[in-house]
Scaffold this motif. Structure first.
Motif, PDB file in Angstrom:
ATOM      1  N   LYS A  96       0.825  -1.368  -0.059  1.00 33.50           N
ATOM      2  CA  LYS A  96       0.205   0.217   0.038  1.00 33.50           C
ATOM      3  C   LYS A  96       0.669   1.314  -0.012  1.00 33.50           C
ATOM      4  O   LYS A  96       0.723   2.164  -0.801  1.00 33.50           O
ATOM      5  N   ALA A  97       2.020   1.236   0.832  1.00 37.29           N
ATOM      6  CA  ALA A  97       2.775   2.409   0.877  1.00 37.29           C
ATOM      7  C   ALA A  97       3.534   2.631  -0.597  1.00 37.29           C
ATOM      8  O   ALA A  97       3.700   3.908  -0.957  1.00 37.29           O
ATOM      9  N   ASP A 102       3.569   5.972  -5.464  1.00 36.64           N
ATOM     10  CA  ASP A 102       3.696   5.959  -6.933  1.00 36.64           C
ATOM     11  C   ASP A 102       2.533   6.929  -7.348  1.00 36.64           C
ATOM     12  O   ASP A 102       2.779   7.755  -8.149  1.00 36.64           O
ATOM     13  N   SER A 103       1.453   7.020  -6.471  1.00 35.88           N
ATOM     14  CA  SER A 103       0.238   7.827  -6.906  1.00 35.88           C
ATOM     15  C   SER A 103       0.610   9.402  -6.544  1.00 35.88           C
ATOM     16  O   SER A 103       0.335  10.132  -7.407  1.00 35.88           O
ATOM     17  N   LYS A 104       1.486   9.564  -5.441  1.00 33.69           N
ATOM     18  CA  LYS A 104       1.781  10.961  -5.006  1.00 33.69           C
ATOM     19  C   LYS A 104       2.654  11.465  -6.495  1.00 33.69           C
ATOM     20  O   LYS A 104       2.374  12.533  -6.545  1.00 33.69           O
ATOM     21  N   GLU A 105       3.415  10.590  -6.625  1.00 41.05           N
ATOM     22  CA  GLU A 105       4.523  10.934  -7.535  1.00 41.05           C
ATOM     23  C   GLU A 105       3.944  11.362  -9.070  1.00 41.05           C
ATOM     24  O   GLU A 105       4.175  12.366  -9.716  1.00 41.05           O
ATOM     25  N   ALA A 111       0.468  17.653 -11.933  1.00 44.61           N
ATOM     26  CA  ALA A 111       0.242  18.890 -11.526  1.00 44.61           C
ATOM     27  C   ALA A 111       1.316  19.979 -11.970  1.00 44.61           C
ATOM     28  O   ALA A 111       0.842  21.233 -12.426  1.00 44.61           O
ATOM     29  N   ALA A 112       2.492  19.477 -12.300  1.00 42.17           N
ATOM     30  CA  ALA A 112       3.552  20.483 -12.762  1.00 42.17           C
ATOM     31  C   ALA A 112       3.243  20.518 -14.324  1.00 42.17           C
ATOM     32  O   ALA A 112       3.302  21.570 -14.675  1.00 42.17           O
TER      33      ALA A 112
END
Length: 187
Positions: A96-97, A102-105, A111-112
């Motif tokens: 899960k971590a 991966d999702s945050k990245e 977003a960038a």
């Protein structure tokens, strides 16, 4: 196959060990000696470090569960437990971590990318509330991001539409939903 850090009997010691060793996962008992219980210890650790936690406890009161949820644990193991239960929960927590990392990245890259586009970009939820706006969108609306996010697109951006030789005010959300314009609606 895991390296195990020394066991901390109290929250203060746990914070010091985390600072020194920066573990990949924390197994935390909720009942600890000292001023901080396990939940308060994790809150303190999460102020500095984004480390997944799995709670080990014999306490299942609604209050404890509610408090534990505020720290977004990756698992919750009830005592008495077996080594196999701990191993399986640890494996799932690591999985899960990795997915969350991966999702945050991916979200940061997206977003960038969207943030640097020259055209306004808005993301809406199913009710038409704005959940994302890029820099061009902020400049276009000439509002602060706080004035834009969580507002309904129709409240911020009315649309004049030519219909039967008349101009009429219509819902942007309705227009986008019916048009061939590419829209991304969060489901």
């Amino acid at each position: 196959g895991y390296d195990i850090l020394p066991i901390a009997a109290d929250g203060e010691t746990a914070c010091v060990l985390v600072e020194e060793h920066k573990p990949m996962l924390i197994l935390m008992d909720i009942s600890l000696a000292g001023a901080l219980d396990g939940i308060d210890t994790i809150k303190k650790i999460h102020e500095k470090f984004d480390i997944p936690v799995v709670y080990l406890t014999g306490h299942t009161s609604e209050t404890i569960i509610k408090r534990a949820k505020t720290t977004s644990p990756f698992g919750f193991i009830l005592k008495p437990y077996t080594a196999n239960m701990v191993l399986i929960t640890v494996e799932m927590a690591f999985h899960k971590a990795k997915l969350e990392k991966d999702s945050k990245e991916t979200k940061l890259r997206l977003a960038a990318t969207l943030g640097n586009l020259p055209n306004p970009v808005f993301s809406l939820d199913n009710s038409g509330k704005i959940t994302y706006v890029n820099t061009a969108g902020i400049q276009f609306l000439q509002l602060s991001i706080g004035e834009i996010l969580t507002k309904n697109i129709d409240d911020i951006l009315p649309l004049w539409e030519l219909h039967s030789d008349k101009k009429r005010l219509t819902s942007v959300f309705e227009f986008l939903s019916k048009s061939n314009v590419h829209t991304e609606l969060n489901h």
